[in-house]
Design a protein around this motif. Structure first.
Motif, PDB file in Angstrom:
ATOM      1  N   VAL A  36       0.873  -1.277  -0.221  1.00 36.86           N
ATOM      2  CA  VAL A  36      -0.011   0.002   0.078  1.00 36.86           C
ATOM      3  C   VAL A  36       0.873   1.145  -0.106  1.00 36.86           C
ATOM      4  O   VAL A  36       0.503   2.240  -0.822  1.00 36.86           O
ATOM      5  N   SER A  37       2.007   1.210   0.792  1.00 36.15           N
ATOM      6  CA  SER A  37       2.815   2.506   0.868  1.00 36.15           C
ATOM      7  C   SER A  37       3.567   2.631  -0.274  1.00 36.15           C
ATOM      8  O   SER A  37       3.629   3.657  -0.797  1.00 36.15           O
ATOM      9  N   GLU A  38       3.850   1.636  -0.962  1.00 37.17           N
ATOM     10  CA  GLU A  38       4.449   1.529  -2.171  1.00 37.17           C
ATOM     11  C   GLU A  38       3.723   2.335  -3.329  1.00 37.17           C
ATOM     12  O   GLU A  38       4.105   2.837  -4.172  1.00 37.17           O
ATOM     13  N   PHE A  39       2.499   1.666  -3.269  1.00 34.23           N
ATOM     14  CA  PHE A  39       1.468   2.543  -4.401  1.00 34.23           C
ATOM     15  C   PHE A  39       1.453   3.706  -4.175  1.00 34.23           C
ATOM     16  O   PHE A  39       1.373   4.581  -5.196  1.00 34.23           O
ATOM     17  N   VAL A  40       1.118   3.932  -2.896  1.00 37.84           N
ATOM     18  CA  VAL A  40       1.009   5.590  -2.620  1.00 37.84           C
ATOM     19  C   VAL A  40       2.414   6.303  -3.180  1.00 37.84           C
ATOM     20  O   VAL A  40       2.234   7.264  -3.794  1.00 37.84           O
ATOM     21  N   ALA A 151       8.625   4.313   3.750  1.00 38.94           N
ATOM     22  CA  ALA A 151       9.270   5.059   3.030  1.00 38.94           C
ATOM     23  C   ALA A 151       8.464   6.458   2.694  1.00 38.94           C
ATOM     24  O   ALA A 151       8.996   7.225   2.134  1.00 38.94           O
ATOM     25  N   ILE A 152       7.354   6.756   3.321  1.00 38.74           N
ATOM     26  CA  ILE A 152       6.534   7.864   3.194  1.00 38.74           C
ATOM     27  C   ILE A 152       6.514   8.700   4.637  1.00 38.74           C
ATOM     28  O   ILE A 152       7.294   9.608   4.776  1.00 38.74           O
ATOM     29  N   LYS A 163      -1.533  13.732  13.352  1.00 38.08           N
ATOM     30  CA  LYS A 163      -0.460  14.187  12.835  1.00 38.08           C
ATOM     31  C   LYS A 163       0.176  13.309  11.745  1.00 38.08           C
ATOM     32  O   LYS A 163       0.786  12.329  12.332  1.00 38.08           O
ATOM     33  N   MET A 164       0.478  13.899  10.519  1.00 33.53           N
ATOM     34  CA  MET A 164       1.134  12.925   9.496  1.00 33.53           C
ATOM     35  C   MET A 164       2.664  13.495   9.369  1.00 33.53           C
ATOM     36  O   MET A 164       2.846  14.737   9.075  1.00 33.53           O
ATOM     37  N   LYS A 165       3.613  12.732   9.897  1.00 26.28           N
ATOM     38  CA  LYS A 165       5.087  13.161   9.765  1.00 26.28           C
ATOM     39  C   LYS A 165       5.913  12.432   8.619  1.00 26.28           C
ATOM     40  O   LYS A 165       5.895  11.299   8.669  1.00 26.28           O
ATOM     41  N   PHE A 166       5.802  13.026   7.478  1.00 23.21           N
ATOM     42  CA  PHE A 166       6.530  12.495   6.495  1.00 23.21           C
ATOM     43  C   PHE A 166       7.925  12.398   6.626  1.00 23.21           C
ATOM     44  O   PHE A 166       8.428  13.400   7.075  1.00 23.21           O
ATOM     45  N   TYR A 167       8.636  11.306   6.186  1.00 22.27           N
ATOM     46  CA  TYR A 167      10.027  11.262   6.217  1.00 22.27           C
ATOM     47  C   TYR A 167      10.676  12.185   5.232  1.00 22.27           C
ATOM     48  O   TYR A 167      10.297  12.569   4.391  1.00 22.27           O
ATOM     49  N   ARG A 168      11.844  12.785   6.015  1.00 20.93           N
ATOM     50  CA  ARG A 168      12.454  13.692   4.923  1.00 20.93           C
ATOM     51  C   ARG A 168      12.797  13.232   3.403  1.00 20.93           C
ATOM     52  O   ARG A 168      12.648  14.298   2.766  1.00 20.93           O
ATOM     53  N   ASN A 169      13.433  12.115   3.201  1.00 16.89           N
ATOM     54  CA  ASN A 169      13.780  11.712   2.045  1.00 16.89           C
ATOM     55  C   ASN A 169      12.420  11.676   0.951  1.00 16.89           C
ATOM     56  O   ASN A 169      12.540  11.970  -0.223  1.00 16.89           O
ATOM     57  N   PHE A 170      11.320  11.422   1.638  1.00 18.00           N
ATOM     58  CA  PHE A 170      10.155  11.467   1.003  1.00 18.00           C
ATOM     59  C   PHE A 170       9.777  12.773   0.582  1.00 18.00           C
ATOM     60  O   PHE A 170       9.517  13.040  -0.775  1.00 18.00           O
ATOM     61  N   VAL A 171       9.922  13.511   1.357  1.00 16.91           N
ATOM     62  CA  VAL A 171       9.611  15.054   1.252  1.00 16.91           C
ATOM     63  C   VAL A 171      10.558  15.583  -0.007  1.00 16.91           C
ATOM     64  O   VAL A 171      10.027  16.338  -0.900  1.00 16.91           O
TER      65      VAL A 171
END
Length: 179
Positions: A36-40, A151-152, A163-171
């Motif tokens: 699911v995460s990879e699809f997103v 990875a997201i 709160k959604m905290k996105f990983y720096r690499n993803f951003v």
């Protein structure tokens, strides 16, 4: 109060004696959720948002920044918009993100997820549904939850605040400015 990690939510799914995914191991459930995460991630890399029914929508907020000499750059950041129904059902507070509507939104595609796993489409859909139901049960019991999108980033629900905290690499990968 500590957070309930993703593994606890998966364990909750497996405890349900009426589960449609009884034959899946906890690792199988986590594998499906990683898909699911990879699809997103893949859809967002292609400038598309993803709606996960019963949870919310991943999309982008965009902002045009004037850099002088009548030149602009578009800054784009990923955002997660919690489903209004989920928020109201559980009395949750979340940041309201403005999106322009220019980003196309696709539904989570169970057939595509099944193609990336050894499981049939129906099993994948049941797995995703049951993980989301377990999340909902945890939230309804006022537990603090850390819901991982590999990875997201991490969706954190603490004291009824989301709160959604996105990983720096993803951003950095999703930033439309190229910087």
């Amino acid at each position: 109060m500590s957070s309930e990690p993703m593994q606890d939510i998966v364990s909750e799914v497996k405890k349900n004696k009426f589960t449609a995914i009884q034959k899946l191991s906890e690792d199988d459930v986590i594998s499906v959720w990683n898909n699911v995460s990879e699809f997103v991630q893949h859809q967002m890399a292609n400038q598309k948002g993803v709606h996960i029914r019963g949870l919310g929508t991943f999309s982008f907020s965009q902002k045009k920044v004037d850099i002088g000499n009548k030149k602009f750059i578009m800054i784009q950041r990923p955002v997660f918009i919690l489903s209004e129904k989920f928020a109201l059902t559980h009395g949750l507070e979340s940041t309201k993100h403005y999106t322009t509507g220019e980003i196309p939104i696709v539904q989570l595609n169970y057939s595509s997820l099944a193609a990336e796993s050894p499981f049939h489409r129906d099993i994948v859909e049941s797995c995703v549904r049951e993980v989301l139901l377990a999340l909902s049960r945890s939230v309804s019991l006022k537990r603090n939850v850390e819901f991982v999108f590999s990875a997201i980033g991490r969706l954190s629900i603490r004291d009824q605040k989301v709160k959604m905290k996105f990983y720096r690499n993803f951003v950095e990968c999703m930033d439309g400015s190229g910087s």
